[in-house]
Design a protein around this motif. Structure first.
Motif, short mmCIF file in Angstrom:
data_model
loop_
_atom_site.label_atom_id
_atom_site.label_comp_id
_atom_site.label_asym_id
_atom_site.label_seq_id
_atom_site.Cartn_x
_atom_site.Cartn_y
_atom_site.Cartn_z
N ARG A 234 3.68 6.51 4.67
CA ARG A 234 3.43 5.06 4.82
C ARG A 234 2.71 4.65 6.11
NH1 ARG A 234 7.09 2.50 1.35
NH2 ARG A 234 6.06 0.76 2.15
N MET B 297 2.88 0.82 11.45
CA MET B 297 3.03 -0.59 11.44
C MET B 297 2.69 -1.07 12.90
SD MET B 297 3.04 -1.45 8.33
CE MET B 297 3.15 -3.31 8.70
N SER C 238 8.27 -2.59 4.11
CA SER C 238 7.33 -1.70 5.01
C SER C 238 8.08 -1.11 6.41
CB SER C 238 6.06 -2.53 5.81
OG SER C 238 5.33 -3.06 4.75
#
Length: 697
Positions: A470, A473, A516
């Motif tokens: 992923r 962030m 997320s």
């Protein structure tokens, strides 16, 4: 030596010479008398600092300060010989070489000897005994700003600018830090002086902004109790400017000890609040996708991903995610737009191909080179990292002077590649200052400042951390350590010549697919003790804001259940929410205290949570306001009553302080949310007071 040819008004100079220094029944000593006396003793005499600066803009100097190429003791000896009946010494610091001579009613005159930073001993300016010097450049580097480093030569009647940048900075009203680092390292007043001049309307350069970012807490705490003397003696501002000074000071106080120093002073001196408040400037739309710039370039986009102040301008990252292209549209993807002044027009700064539909944008400031050595002056670079449907990871660096972009290829992988975050961190073991790029799927890369390579960043060839699936962030630095959030984990960097990353926290419950994970990873003071803790917002059906304490085994504390909070505020319960799209943005509170934090907010009532919901999104642009007292959360909403159609704003993604005006800021956003759209990106300006106003039903 740079001699300024600008014509000075002789009336202003004559007025300075005629200023009284000492008066009684038998004496009337003027500045000109003191200058003549010292010159007759063989001294070179200069009028320095603010007076020559004011003369350049046609104003009389408020204070007349003299500088001589001799010891202050020698100047005092000549004054006593000429005026034996006068006891005019109001202040005399022999070690530093400064004398204030005159009477209290007249104000007297300050006489300084020329000094050099080379004389500083044991890295402590305040215990050094300086000796008289004659080098104006070295004396100028003992001063603070280029606009205060003028020398009017009283012998040759000439204005000198030893560093060669003062005249341009006066004309542009630019604040440039010129102090030698050996002086900065031992002085605590620089941040206060910077904020004093910014409150007068000066525009900050990179060196000034970097100093505030890196040293404001040190300066505030180092000033300590002396703040009670310094502010009344030095802050000669109008009421509104004093209020700006206070707001700016609190905005740069990040540590609890700094806030305690400020609270101690301002609680004693409530009149520092300044003038009667005026009505706060409400939201005003300043950009809507679909406009054409002066060169005929279409500025479009479906969302504003980032707003970034950089070197006195405002840059906007215009994403073309899920853009509904028309046959006659330009063949471009993401764009970077720039605003040069508050009342100016947006223009295109850079355009990408359609394979790059969005780009992360950040301004980073280096103060050290790749070996950990301090740079002569901080260097700020604007970095952009476009998403790429072919799997390539790029970082583009902008050269402000040349107006050109330089591309660096960091690597390639399978599928879509993106860089979601940048961050600057100084390695606590090596002293290197490194910029980090959080890319997917290739890994976290880092680089150091190197002026000899294209783009001026020497990136490492291999990633420091890889193997995750992923997007990274957000980064933050907490208690000196670097952290990054990558669903479902938080990693901590172990600094050193061969750095490693360790997983320190995993979200303890299952997450829906579109989440997320943690967004907006940030650092805040620990409300229950000393040190710092992590702050993050979890996206999804369990949307919440939590604190995570590295000093207590990474224990999680719930600050806000966002879903419950919105249910209470709106009367209906969302099923899914996004908070802190990118980060928590600090905004100074006009009433003092620690800055409040703003973060964007999006919510939907959709029941389709197996992929990113495409329906039932709230169409207003809401955001959370975190007050550290408690902490307590309130709601804010972007609302412009003068512009129709504001109900289709959807998401406030990014907030930024205005680079043009104090107490103003910008907010930008929209979110396609799995639906095609066209020209929906927007930006509003708003006063900080209005942005912090609580929404109530």
């Amino acid at each position: 030596m740079n001699r300024i040819d600008a014509a000075l008004d002789p009336v202003l100079i004559a007025d300075a010479y005629a200023r009284p220094v000492y008066r009684d029944d038998r004496h009337d000593v003027r500045v000109g008398d003191v200058i003549e006396l010292l010159q007759a003793a063989g001294m070179r005499v200069f009028i320095v600092g603010g007076a020559p600066r004011d003369w350049l803009v046609g104003q009389p100097g408020n204070d007349i300060d003299l500088c001589v190429d001799a010891a202050a003791d020698d100047a005092l000896l000549r004054l006593r010989e000429a005026y034996p009946a006068i006891d005019g010494v109001r202040m005399h610091n022999q070690r530093f070489g400064v004398l204030r001579w005159g009477d209290e009613a007249s104000g007297g005159v300050d006489i300084n000897m020329l000094r050099s930073w080379k004389d500083i001993r044991n890295d402590d300016m305040w215990t050094t005994t300086f000796v008289p010097r004659a080098d104006l450049v070295e004396d100028a580097q003992m001063r603070d700003f280029s606009v205060n480093a003028f020398y009017y030569d009283c012998r040759d009647n000439a204005l000198l600018d030893p560093l060669g940048c003062g005249i341009d900075d006066v004309q542009a009203k630019t604040l440039r830090l010129i102090t030698h680092h050996r002086v900065l390292d031992t002085s605590y007043r620089t941040s206060f002086r910077i904020l004093q001049f910014l409150s007068r309307g000066y525009a900050a350069t990179d060196s000034v902004l970097a100093h505030l970012e890196q040293r404001a807490d040190r300066d505030i705490q180092g000033m300590g109790e002396r703040i009670h003397r310094w502010i009344p003696n030095h802050l000669h501002l109008e009421d509104a400017q004093r209020a700006q000074f206070r707001r700016r000071l609190y905005a740069h106080a990040r540590e609890p000890a700094s806030l305690a120093v400020l609270d101690s002073h301002f609680q004693r001196n409530p009149l520092m609040d300044g003038s009667t408040p005026t009505a706060a400037a409400s939201f005003r739309r300043v950009f809507q996708a679909g406009l054409t710039d002066a060169d005929g370039q279409l500025l479009g986009g479906t969302e504003v991903l980032h707003l970034v102040p950089h070197r006195g301008r405002l840059f906007a990252s215009l994403s073309y995610k899920l853009n509904d292209y028309r046959p006659d549209d330009p063949n471009n993807g993401a764009q970077i737009a720039v605003l040069d002044r508050a009342d100016g027009d947006w223009r295109l700064a850079h355009a990408y191909e359609r394979v790059h539909w969005r780009t992360t944008l950040e301004s980073v400031t280096f103060t050290r080179d790749g070996h950990g050595r301090a740079l002569d002056a901080p260097v700020s670079l604007l970095l952009a990292a476009p998403s790429d449907s072919r799997g390539h990871v790029y970082v583009d660096s902008f050269d402000d002077d040349a107006g050109a972009w330089t591309r660096t290829h960091l690597g390639s992988g399978d599928g879509v590649a993106s860089t979601r975050s940048f961050f600057i961190h100084r390695d606590t073991a090596t002293g290197q200052e490194r910029v980090f790029a959080g890319t997917a799927p290739t890994g976290i890369f880092s680089g150091v400042y190197d002026p000899d390579v294209p783009g001026r960043i020497r990136w490492d060839e291999t990633a420091e951390l890889s193997g995750y699936t992923r997007r990274p962030m957000s980064f933050t630095r907490c208690n000196g350590h670097l952290y990054v959030s990558i669903k479902p984990d938080i990693y901590r960097r172990i600094d050193g010549p061969t750095p490693q990353w360790e997983k320190v926290y995993t979200i303890p419950h299952p997450l829906v697919v579109p989440s997320s994970g943690f967004r907006g990873l940030s650092t805040v003071p620990d409300p229950n003790g000393s040190g710092e803790v992590l702050l993050a917002a979890l996206e999804g059906d369990l949307c919440r804001v939590v604190r995570i304490d590295p000093n207590d085994g990474f224990r999680e504390t719930l600050e806000l259940d966002v879903i419950d909070f919105l249910h209470q505020q709106w009367g209906t319960r969302p099923t899914y929410a996004v908070a802190a799209y990118d980060d928590f943005t600090p905004v100074a509170d006009a009433h003092g205290g620690a800055p409040r934090l703003l973060c964007g907010l999006g919510a939907t009532y959709s029941t389709q949570l197996d992929t990113h919901p495409a329906d039932a999104w709230v169409t207003d642009a809401w955001y959370l306001i975190r007050d550290p007292d408690g902490p307590r959360y309130t709601l804010g909403r972007v609302d412009d009553p003068q512009a129709p159609g504001t109900a289709d704003l959807v998401a406030a993604r990014t907030f930024a302080a205005s680079p043009f005006a104090p107490d103003m800021m910008y907010v930008g956003g929209y979110d396609p949310n799995a639906k095609r759209c066209r020209q929906t990106a927007w930006v509003f300006s708003v006063s900080a007071d209005a942005a912090l106003a609580e929404w109530k039903r």
